[in-house]
Design an enzyme around this catalytic site. Sequence first.
Site, PDB file in Angstrom:
ATOM      1  N   HIS A  17      40.425  43.355  59.353  1.00  0.00           N
ATOM      2  CA  HIS A  17      39.318  42.391  59.277  1.00  0.00           C
ATOM      3  C   HIS A  17      39.868  40.979  59.053  1.00  0.00           C
ATOM      4  O   HIS A  17      39.444  40.026  59.702  1.00  0.00           O
ATOM      5  CB  HIS A  17      38.393  42.713  58.090  1.00  0.00           C
ATOM      6  CG  HIS A  17      37.575  43.958  58.232  1.00  0.00           C
ATOM      7  ND1 HIS A  17      37.502  44.916  57.247  1.00  0.00           N
ATOM      8  CD2 HIS A  17      36.775  44.398  59.231  1.00  0.00           C
ATOM      9  CE1 HIS A  17      36.690  45.885  57.629  1.00  0.00           C
ATOM     10  NE2 HIS A  17      36.240  45.605  58.832  1.00  0.00           N
ATOM     11  N   ARG A  90      39.286  47.556  68.241  1.00  0.00           N
ATOM     12  CA  ARG A  90      40.574  48.212  67.987  1.00  0.00           C
ATOM     13  C   ARG A  90      41.055  49.015  69.186  1.00  0.00           C
ATOM     14  O   ARG A  90      42.240  49.122  69.447  1.00  0.00           O
ATOM     15  CB  ARG A  90      40.460  49.173  66.798  1.00  0.00           C
ATOM     16  CG  ARG A  90      40.325  48.469  65.483  1.00  0.00           C
ATOM     17  CD  ARG A  90      39.866  49.424  64.421  1.00  0.00           C
ATOM     18  NE  ARG A  90      38.530  49.926  64.733  1.00  0.00           N
ATOM     19  CZ  ARG A  90      37.747  50.558  63.897  1.00  0.00           C
ATOM     20  NH1 ARG A  90      38.164  50.822  62.680  1.00  0.00           N
ATOM     21  NH2 ARG A  90      36.546  50.958  64.242  1.00  0.00           N
ATOM     22  N   SER A 127      37.839  50.977  57.507  1.00  0.00           N
ATOM     23  CA  SER A 127      37.454  51.031  56.089  1.00  0.00           C
ATOM     24  C   SER A 127      37.283  52.475  55.640  1.00  0.00           C
ATOM     25  O   SER A 127      37.636  52.827  54.507  1.00  0.00           O
ATOM     26  CB  SER A 127      36.148  50.264  55.870  1.00  0.00           C
ATOM     27  OG  SER A 127      36.331  48.905  56.166  1.00  0.00           O
TER      28      SER A 127
END
Length: 158
Positions: A17, A90, A127
């Site tokens: 991030h 990603r 995450s």
Amino acid sequence: MTVALCPGSFDPPTSGHLDVIRRCARLFERVVVGVVINPSKQSLFSLEERVGFLKAAVADLPQVVVRHHQGLLVDFARREGAQVLVKGLRAVSDFDSELQMAQMNQTVGGIETMFMPTSPAWSFLSSSLIREVASLGGSVAGLVPDSVAEAMKERFHE
Ligand code: PNS
């Protein structure tokens, strides 16, 4: 002035991030990092904690601010005067849902989305994986901002 909104749950923010946010800050005059609250999703860190992690991680970037919002993303963008949403990609697996959201946000809010490829160094990070590794006692140092690594250590060693 072009304002970009980098939205996410940031539970917790990762080095991936931060990489996208920092690269975004080189391109736009103002960047709003937006913690979006999803009331139907249980989060590991409180809103205040997530905002605090992000504020500490971007403290050296005067053009970046951290805000939060509950509700529609396009309303958040309008409130902050953002003309563009910036999302990290990603892998191709991110693309399907991101394209759908970009088209929906364009349709309901007239807001554009730009995709930024994640640096290869962080393309495996998420995450949820960070939460899993930390909860099972693994070290996430270097994969998240220092304040997050500390908080995770405290949270899971309690
Ligand atoms: O970090 P995340 O969980 O991938 O972020 C997803 C987020 C917060 C960007 C997405 O869930 C979102 O946009 N939520 C706001 C609600 C909304 O506007 N929904 C319609 C989007 S098309």
